[in-house]
Design an enzyme around this catalytic site. Sequence first.
Site, PDB file in Angstrom:
ATOM      1  N   GLY A 187       0.622  -1.090  -0.081  1.00  0.00           N
ATOM      2  CA  GLY A 187      -0.194  -0.039  -0.088  1.00  0.00           C
ATOM      3  C   GLY A 187       0.875   1.241   0.079  1.00  0.00           C
ATOM      4  O   GLY A 187       0.345   2.290  -0.633  1.00  0.00           O
ATOM      5  N   HIS A 211      -0.628  -1.318   9.562  1.00  0.00           N
ATOM      6  CA  HIS A 211      -1.946  -0.396   9.130  1.00  0.00           C
ATOM      7  C   HIS A 211      -3.289  -1.306   9.628  1.00  0.00           C
ATOM      8  O   HIS A 211      -3.933  -0.915  10.634  1.00  0.00           O
ATOM      9  CB  HIS A 211      -1.903  -0.083   7.777  1.00  0.00           C
ATOM     10  CG  HIS A 211      -3.112   0.630   7.493  1.00  0.00           C
ATOM     11  ND1 HIS A 211      -3.475   1.857   7.856  1.00  0.00           N
ATOM     12  CD2 HIS A 211      -4.125   0.066   6.715  1.00  0.00           C
ATOM     13  CE1 HIS A 211      -4.829   2.058   7.301  1.00  0.00           C
ATOM     14  NE2 HIS A 211      -5.193   1.176   6.835  1.00  0.00           N
ATOM     15  N   LYS A 269      -7.360   7.153  -4.074  1.00  0.00           N
ATOM     16  CA  LYS A 269      -6.670   7.706  -3.291  1.00  0.00           C
ATOM     17  C   LYS A 269      -5.100   7.531  -3.216  1.00  0.00           C
ATOM     18  O   LYS A 269      -5.079   6.321  -3.588  1.00  0.00           O
ATOM     19  CB  LYS A 269      -7.153   7.941  -1.859  1.00  0.00           C
ATOM     20  CG  LYS A 269      -8.668   8.449  -1.667  1.00  0.00           C
ATOM     21  CD  LYS A 269      -8.599   8.823  -0.229  1.00  0.00           C
ATOM     22  CE  LYS A 269      -9.193   7.620   0.730  1.00  0.00           C
ATOM     23  NZ  LYS A 269      -9.470   7.880   1.931  1.00  0.00           N
TER      24      LYS A 269
END
Length: 479
Positions: free
Chosen positions: A197, A367, A234
């Site tokens: 990510g 995360h 995003k």
Amino acid sequence: MSLTGTGPGTEFSLIRTNGTWSRRAGPGTNKPVTSGPGTSPPGTSGPSTSPPGTTGGPAGEHLSQAKLYQCSNGYGVTWTVESPVVFSYRVVECEKLLDMSNDTLLFGHVGDAEELRVLKESSKPLRRFVIIDETVNEIYGAQVEAYLKSWQVIYKLLPLPTTEQNKSLELVSRILKELQRFGIDRRLEPIVAIGGGVCLDVAGLAASLYRRRTPYVRVPTTLLSYIDASVGAKNGVNFCGCKNRLGSYTPPVAALLDRGFIKSLPRRHIANGLAEMLKMALMKHKGLFELLEKEGRGLLDSAFQSSDTISGCGCTDPASLATRVAIVTMLEELAPNLWEDDLDRLVDFGHVISPELEMVALPELLHGEAVCVDMALMVFVSRERGFLSGDELRRIISCMKSLELPVWDSQCSEDLLHSALSARLTHCGGALRLPLPTGLGTAGIFSDLDPPTLSRAYQNWCSELGSGRSGLSESEISN
């Protein structure tokens, strides 16, 4: 007298004829406007192909979906522009992405058959700028290079240390400098990002900045990025100690998903991705939650590699079914709201407290682990509000533990909780907009959380789960 608040004024359509744009009064009328502010100069020419966001009109004309409004008074003129921004991007599940007979890595972003034919028949050599996480490069770098060489691609492979700790503008700047040296066609040579990510976020931001927007392709190599970071719009970097404070909404032209990469992940990182999958299950898909309850440990053991079909149900194997449901439910929520014009977002579940917790706990918490701690607390808030029964809470916490995810963390203090909620108010237009489960696979958005309820939920969460990062046993969770 102010020029504001006077309404949109006269509406004009925008028509392109022989390469020149001009206004026409009214929606789609044929009355030309030949003079006045905003009129295109006569005598110009340009390409005759229809640009994005236009529809066909009379021969040689193209009607834009954009509108121009004009209003005036004695003090001046105001023009208002309404211009739709349309993105189309592909999410492609495939196998053996780096197999030399598979051209998906080079052409998987192209959906139009004629465009694909032209690209494949072109004598112009293919060029690719490839950003790859340095750990991924150690495992797959040689294979990536062999693949590109087999297709005679002119390429630059840029390994980078894409970790949460150095997810910064400095890393983006490094990419941009290398990109400028290599040089690419801003339309025909998409940047390729291969990694987790952080890698996809940083590469996406660089692509959005280079020549104001350069197409890019995401190739996720972690479970978390496979079902989350790769499928949305995003991108971003951390700034001033705040997670993803700088970024943009720029979708890739394609996300190319190959679960084969996941088999090289450490077990903890697979569990890390399961947190985002569990998020979607709790928000909107009871069947996915039940699948994770039953098959979650097996998915960890198999590293999400395909196996036999689920006994007796005729479905695809658990790995395929779980990832596809997670992706579809995520796309259902993201596609209508790519730019977050609507701040009521179910996909924010687990992302209310976790941004601050993750930055405080770096590098201890991954995360997805921070997201799970957040979700566990919010499950207690839901029980306190009467949305969940004690048995439903027990099942959720038990599922989290079976997926080897933390359900409590000592660094999630009351001070951090209140700081995160305060930041949430700023981020969400003055309302909390908390996504909370109202059952297994159902949810709602709530802004009416009162301090006593939050305090009771927090204290119960700490007392029932706070003996360590793994929490207490199932029998000790109150019903």
